[in-house]
Design an enzyme around this catalytic site. Structure first.
Site, mmCIF file in Angstrom:
data_model
loop_
_atom_site.group_PDB
_atom_site.id
_atom_site.type_symbol
_atom_site.label_atom_id
_atom_site.label_comp_id
_atom_site.label_asym_id
_atom_site.label_seq_id
_atom_site.Cartn_x
_atom_site.Cartn_y
_atom_site.Cartn_z
ATOM 1 N N LYS A 115 0.857 -1.180 0.000
ATOM 2 C CA LYS A 115 0.000 0.000 0.000
ATOM 3 C C LYS A 115 0.887 1.221 0.000
ATOM 4 O O LYS A 115 2.023 1.172 0.504
ATOM 5 C CB LYS A 115 -0.886 0.021 1.241
ATOM 6 C CG LYS A 115 -2.151 0.826 1.070
ATOM 7 C CD LYS A 115 -3.199 0.048 0.311
ATOM 8 C CE LYS A 115 -4.467 0.841 0.116
ATOM 9 N NZ LYS A 115 -5.538 -0.031 -0.401
HETATM 10 P P1 NAD Z 1 -12.723 7.770 -2.931
HETATM 11 O O1 NAD Z 1 -11.732 8.792 -2.560
HETATM 12 O O2 NAD Z 1 -13.119 7.612 -4.363
HETATM 13 O O3 NAD Z 1 -14.085 7.993 -2.088
HETATM 14 C C1 NAD Z 1 -14.116 8.092 -0.701
HETATM 15 C C2 NAD Z 1 -15.512 8.563 -0.304
HETATM 16 O O4 NAD Z 1 -15.640 8.528 1.122
HETATM 17 C C3 NAD Z 1 -15.825 9.990 -0.712
HETATM 18 O O5 NAD Z 1 -17.190 10.076 -1.090
HETATM 19 C C4 NAD Z 1 -15.605 10.787 0.574
HETATM 20 O O6 NAD Z 1 -16.353 11.996 0.612
HETATM 21 C C5 NAD Z 1 -16.133 9.776 1.567
HETATM 22 N N1 NAD Z 1 -15.693 9.966 2.937
HETATM 23 C C6 NAD Z 1 -14.445 10.222 3.401
HETATM 24 N N2 NAD Z 1 -14.463 10.291 4.731
HETATM 25 C C7 NAD Z 1 -15.744 10.055 5.114
HETATM 26 C C8 NAD Z 1 -16.389 9.968 6.355
HETATM 27 N N3 NAD Z 1 -15.708 10.122 7.461
HETATM 28 N N4 NAD Z 1 -17.727 9.692 6.369
HETATM 29 C C9 NAD Z 1 -18.414 9.502 5.232
HETATM 30 N N5 NAD Z 1 -17.854 9.565 4.024
HETATM 31 C C10 NAD Z 1 -16.530 9.844 3.977
HETATM 32 O O7 NAD Z 1 -12.164 6.389 -2.350
HETATM 33 P P2 NAD Z 1 -12.583 4.917 -2.793
HETATM 34 O O8 NAD Z 1 -11.612 4.442 -3.807
HETATM 35 O O9 NAD Z 1 -14.048 4.858 -3.070
HETATM 36 O O10 NAD Z 1 -12.235 4.119 -1.450
HETATM 37 C C11 NAD Z 1 -13.179 3.979 -0.383
HETATM 38 C C12 NAD Z 1 -12.758 2.801 0.481
HETATM 39 O O11 NAD Z 1 -12.744 1.604 -0.311
HETATM 40 C C13 NAD Z 1 -11.352 2.890 1.086
HETATM 41 O O12 NAD Z 1 -11.349 2.242 2.344
HETATM 42 C C14 NAD Z 1 -10.494 2.101 0.110
HETATM 43 O O13 NAD Z 1 -9.307 1.618 0.686
HETATM 44 C C15 NAD Z 1 -11.470 0.983 -0.212
HETATM 45 N N6 NAD Z 1 -11.190 0.261 -1.454
HETATM 46 C C16 NAD Z 1 -11.098 0.910 -2.648
HETATM 47 C C17 NAD Z 1 -10.861 0.180 -3.810
HETATM 48 C C18 NAD Z 1 -10.844 0.841 -5.167
HETATM 49 O O14 NAD Z 1 -10.753 0.096 -6.165
HETATM 50 N N7 NAD Z 1 -10.944 2.139 -5.272
HETATM 51 C C19 NAD Z 1 -10.685 -1.200 -3.738
HETATM 52 C C20 NAD Z 1 -10.784 -1.847 -2.509
HETATM 53 C C21 NAD Z 1 -11.050 -1.097 -1.371
#
Ligand code: NAD
Length: 425
Positions: A115
């Site tokens: 990561k």
């Molecule tokens: P992103 O940056 O696209 O979106 C994050 C979202 O969470 C945004 O809408 C933001 O406003 C919101 N957010 C942030 N803090 C918040 C809070 N305290 N309360 C409510 N909403 C909040 O990120 P993403 O890629 O969608 O990732 C989200 C999660 O999924 C992370 O934990 C990431 O590690 C995990 N994840 C992502 C992927 C991927 O392919 N992008 C894959 C596996 C896991």
């Protein structure tokens, strides 16, 4: 005017690395491994911290910090996302890297876990500044990344464009184009069809399987989704497509609710125009924290880690939690939820769709032969549902919950690979 709630205000103060280490320690104990093997599995193989001097558009210079943690390589090159967040810390990146190792092993993709993170709030920087930060970070970590070493992908605050800059920086330095250096890149430069929606598609495959397991038909089910980014927005849309009534969603600015069901397509349009779910005409605003306590069949935390903690887990009314985010449930919350009979589908299973299609992208890139969207979608679904069945069976065979079953399966596979390879020298 909308107020930004800090992640810290909404998540517990717990260090995610403590939870990751506690999960591993429990698995090691069940599997009967000795101290040496435990330490080997608990320790990152490589960690790198770099300074990233950034020339701002106004000519001033700022120095950011970047991390890359490679937790394990026993089953193949390290693999994991790159996070842009002002709060990112080395311990957070260590925890996320360890979870990547277990996720890749559980889904049987031939990778270890890694990561990365940079201490930056991307919303406060211009596109040109973000490009300079990304290129400098890529140059700094170049010696330890590569298609056979460590393959970054998008995570919180990064996207396809970030990956295109990383690939270009790496390729220019190598002297030839290297599509396999990153995944989650645009299709125009060797990305895979279906990668951008893969994580949320996978979340919805296991959500529907979990609803079926609980005897709830999608057309009678309600859901709430925390986070409306790459994972959350797609999850809400695919759930709605499957007939589930999504009654609430949130982002870092707050939450909205509509008991008759949100029009997700209209909400995505609103999000595209305003950058937040707040102010959407078809819903009422509610405090962000309330979303986690709504009476719904399915709750999908898809934002940040630690949001379900000792202080709020007992207020959760959902029957099923599917962890779209990594590490959204602390160990203390896990115990409370299990005691209350809530079915928790763990992150390393639930959000693995992204790394599965990242693997497909890497395979396609390495072979320079691209698959159709339908092929990608069908293979993703088959792998997600096979992993769900496997975790369910392991859970009942061992008499443990789904997180324990998933972690045990994954840790055993990584330990087996390590023991088979042996120690050098
Ligand atoms: P992103 O940056 O696209 O979106 C994050 C979202 O969470 C945004 O809408 C933001 O406003 C919101 N957010 C942030 N803090 C918040 C809070 N305290 N309360 C409510 N909403 C909040 O990120 P993403 O890629 O969608 O990732 C989200 C999660 O999924 C992370 O934990 C990431 O590690 C995990 N994840 C992502 C992927 C991927 O392919 N992008 C894959 C596996 C896991």
């Amino acid at each position: 005017m909308t107020t930004v709630l800090s992640d810290a205000a909404l998540s517990s103060a717990a260090n995610p690395l403590d939870d990751a280490q506690a999960q591993l320690a429990a698995a090691v104990q069940t599997l009967g491994y000795g101290e040496g093997l435990h330490r080997l599995l608990a320790s990152p193989r490589r960690e790198i911290t770099v300074s990233i001097p950034l020339r701002r558009d106004d000519g001033s210079v700022e120095v950011l910090t970047g991390y890359r943690v490679q937790h394990n390589f026993s089953r193949g090159p390290a693999k994991g996302g790159l996070r842009y967040s002002p709060d990112v810390s080395l311990d957070e990146v260590r925890a996320l890297a360890m979870w990547m190792t277990w996720k890749c092993a559980l889904l049987d993709v031939p990778y270890g876990g890694a990561k990365g993170g940079i201490t930056i709030d991307p919303r406060k920087y211009s596109k040109q500044e973000l490009e300079r930060v990304t290129r400098r970070y890529t140059s700094e970590i170049m010696p330890v990344i590569g298609p056979e070493k460590d393959i970054p992908a998008p995570d919180i605050g990064t996207d396809e464009q970030t990956m295109a800059w990383m690939m270009d920086t790496y390729s220019v330095n190598m002297g030839y184009t290297v599509p396999g250096i990153v995944t989650g890149k645009p299709v125009s430069v060797g990305g895979s069809l279906g990668r951008s929606s893969a994580t949320s598609q996978g979340v919805v495959h296991v959500s529907l399987a979990a609803l079926a397991h609980a005897g709830i038909s999608p057309s009678k089910a309600t859901a709430a989704v925390q986070g409306f980014g790459k994972v959350g927005a797609g999850t809400a849309r695919f759930l709605a497509d499957a007939g589930v009534k999504v009654i609430a969603v949130s982002d870092q600015y707050g939450a909205i609710q509509a008991d008759s069901g949100l029009d997700i397509v209209a909400l995505e349009r609103h999000m595209g125009e305003t950058g937040t779910v707040i102010g959407f005409a078809g819903a009422e605003p509610i405090p962000g924290a309330n979303l986690l306590e709504l009476e719904v069949d399915l709750l999908v935390p898809a934002a940040v880690e630690g949001v379900l903690h000792e202080g709020n887990a007992h207020k959760v009314s959902a029957k099923i939690i599917v962890e779209g985010a990594n590490g959204p449930t602390t160990g203390a919350a896990d115990r409370i939820l299990a005691g209350n009979g809530v079915l928790v589908v763990p992150d390393i299973l639930a959000n693995a769709g992204g790394v599965i299609v990242s693997y497909f992208e890497w395979v396609q890139g390495n072979q320079a032969y691209w698959w159709t969207a339908a092929e990608v979608a069908q293979r993703l679904k088959a792998r997600m549902l096979a992993a769900w069945d496997n975790v369910l069976q392991e859970g009942s065979r061992r008499g443990v919950n789904l997180r324990e079953a998933a972690t045990l399966t994954a840790v055993e596979r990584v330990a087996d690979a390590h023991l088979t390879r042996g120690l050098y020298p």
